[in-house]
Design a protein around this motif. Sequence first.
Motif, short mmCIF file in Angstrom:
data_model
loop_
_atom_site.label_atom_id
_atom_site.label_comp_id
_atom_site.label_asym_id
_atom_site.label_seq_id
_atom_site.Cartn_x
_atom_site.Cartn_y
_atom_site.Cartn_z
N VAL A 179 0.84 -1.19 0.00
CA VAL A 179 0.00 0.00 0.00
C VAL A 179 0.88 1.24 0.00
N LEU A 180 1.92 1.24 0.82
CA LEU A 180 2.82 2.39 0.85
C LEU A 180 3.53 2.58 -0.48
N MET A 181 3.90 1.48 -1.13
CA MET A 181 4.61 1.57 -2.41
C MET A 181 3.76 2.26 -3.48
N ARG A 182 2.44 2.02 -3.44
CA ARG A 182 1.57 2.65 -4.45
C ARG A 182 1.37 4.13 -4.16
N ASN A 183 1.61 4.54 -2.92
CA ASN A 183 1.56 5.95 -2.51
C ASN A 183 0.25 6.64 -2.90
N ASP A 184 -0.84 5.92 -2.84
CA ASP A 184 -2.17 6.49 -3.10
C ASP A 184 -2.71 7.02 -1.77
N PRO A 185 -2.87 8.33 -1.64
CA PRO A 185 -3.29 8.90 -0.35
C PRO A 185 -4.56 8.27 0.22
N ALA A 186 -5.56 8.02 -0.62
CA ALA A 186 -6.81 7.44 -0.13
C ALA A 186 -6.59 6.00 0.35
N GLU A 187 -5.77 5.26 -0.36
CA GLU A 187 -5.51 3.86 0.03
C GLU A 187 -4.72 3.80 1.34
N ILE A 188 -3.73 4.68 1.49
CA ILE A 188 -2.96 4.71 2.74
C ILE A 188 -3.86 5.11 3.89
N ARG A 189 -4.71 6.11 3.69
CA ARG A 189 -5.64 6.53 4.75
C ARG A 189 -6.57 5.37 5.12
N ALA A 190 -7.09 4.66 4.14
CA ALA A 190 -7.99 3.53 4.43
C ALA A 190 -7.26 2.45 5.22
N MET A 191 -6.00 2.17 4.87
CA MET A 191 -5.23 1.16 5.60
C MET A 191 -5.01 1.60 7.04
N VAL A 192 -4.58 2.84 7.24
CA VAL A 192 -4.32 3.33 8.59
C VAL A 192 -5.61 3.37 9.40
N ASP A 193 -6.70 3.79 8.79
CA ASP A 193 -7.99 3.81 9.49
C ASP A 193 -8.40 2.40 9.91
N SER A 194 -8.23 1.43 9.03
CA SER A 194 -8.54 0.03 9.35
C SER A 194 -7.65 -0.48 10.48
N MET A 195 -6.37 -0.14 10.44
CA MET A 195 -5.45 -0.54 11.50
C MET A 195 -5.88 0.07 12.83
N ALA A 196 -6.26 1.35 12.82
CA ALA A 196 -6.69 2.01 14.05
C ALA A 196 -7.96 1.35 14.60
N GLN A 197 -8.85 0.95 13.72
CA GLN A 197 -10.06 0.23 14.18
C GLN A 197 -9.67 -1.07 14.87
N THR A 198 -8.76 -1.82 14.29
CA THR A 198 -8.29 -3.06 14.91
C THR A 198 -7.65 -2.76 16.26
N GLY A 199 -6.86 -1.70 16.31
CA GLY A 199 -6.21 -1.32 17.55
C GLY A 199 -7.21 -1.05 18.67
N ARG A 200 -8.32 -0.44 18.34
CA ARG A 200 -9.34 -0.16 19.36
C ARG A 200 -10.05 -1.43 19.82
N MET A 201 -9.98 -2.49 19.01
CA MET A 201 -10.60 -3.77 19.37
C MET A 201 -9.71 -4.62 20.28
N SER A 202 -8.42 -4.30 20.31
CA SER A 202 -7.46 -5.19 20.97
C SER A 202 -7.01 -4.65 22.32
N GLY A 203 -6.40 -5.53 23.09
CA GLY A 203 -5.86 -5.14 24.38
C GLY A 203 -4.55 -4.39 24.27
N GLY A 204 -3.90 -4.51 23.15
CA GLY A 204 -2.64 -3.82 22.89
C GLY A 204 -2.36 -3.90 21.41
N TYR A 205 -1.94 -2.81 20.82
CA TYR A 205 -1.77 -2.78 19.36
C TYR A 205 -0.61 -1.86 19.03
N MET A 206 0.19 -2.27 18.06
CA MET A 206 1.28 -1.43 17.58
C MET A 206 1.07 -1.16 16.10
N MET A 207 1.06 0.11 15.75
CA MET A 207 1.02 0.46 14.33
C MET A 207 2.34 -0.05 13.74
#
Length: 192
Positions: free
Chosen positions: A136-164
Motif C-alpha cells: 500500500v505504501l509503495m503505491r503511494n495512493d493517499p486514499a488507500e494509505i488513509r484507508a489502511m491506517v484507518d482500518s489498522m486504528a479500528q483493529t487497535g481499538r478492538m485489541s488489548g494492545g496494538y502497535m502500528m
Amino acid sequence: LLVFGYQNFLELCLEPEFERIMGEFAEINRRVFTAFARLPVNFVVCHDDIVTTKGPICSPRWMRRHIFPRYEEFWAILKAAGKEVIFMVDGCVDAFADDVMACGARGIISEPFTNYKAIARRHPDCFIAGEGDNRVLMRNDPAEIRAMVDSMAQTGRMSGGYMMCIGNHIPWNVSPEGIKRYLDLSAELAVR
C-alpha cells in the motif's frame, strides 16, 4: 528448517524417528528458555516461521502433536519467571493464532496476510502488530494509505494492545512521501 533445509525437513518430519530428533531439539530449547527466564526483561519475543503467506507449512495435527505442547512447556518457564511471551511469525498465522494464544502467548506479531480483526475479536486482551502493508505504501495512493491506517486504528481499538506496524517491513524502494503519509495518519488516527 535451519538444520535440515526445507525439502529434507518435509521429507523427515513424518517419519517415526523424527520424534527423537524433536526431543533433542526440545532439550536444547528447554535450556535456552531457562536462560531467558533469568534475564531482567518483561517480554520475550519468540520467532518461529510455522506458516507462509498462504498459511501453514505443516498440518494442524502435526503442529498440535510436535510443536504446540513444546511452546506451552517453554513459555510456562518464562511465565513462571514473570515474563510475557510475544510470538512472532512471518506469513498468515490465521490457522494457528488460537493455538499460539492457548499455549500462553500474550500477543502475536505477524504480516499483513493475517486477519488481525479476527484475532482481536477472539482474543480481546492480546497484543497484536503487523497489520500494515508495504505494498500500500509503495503505491503511494493517499486514499488507500488513509484507508489502511484507518482500518489498522479500528483493529487497535478492538485489541488489548496494538502497535502500528508495517508487518512486511518498509523496504528501500518505498517513497518517502508514502512513509510520511503513513506516519502522519498514524499519529492522527491511531488514538484510543
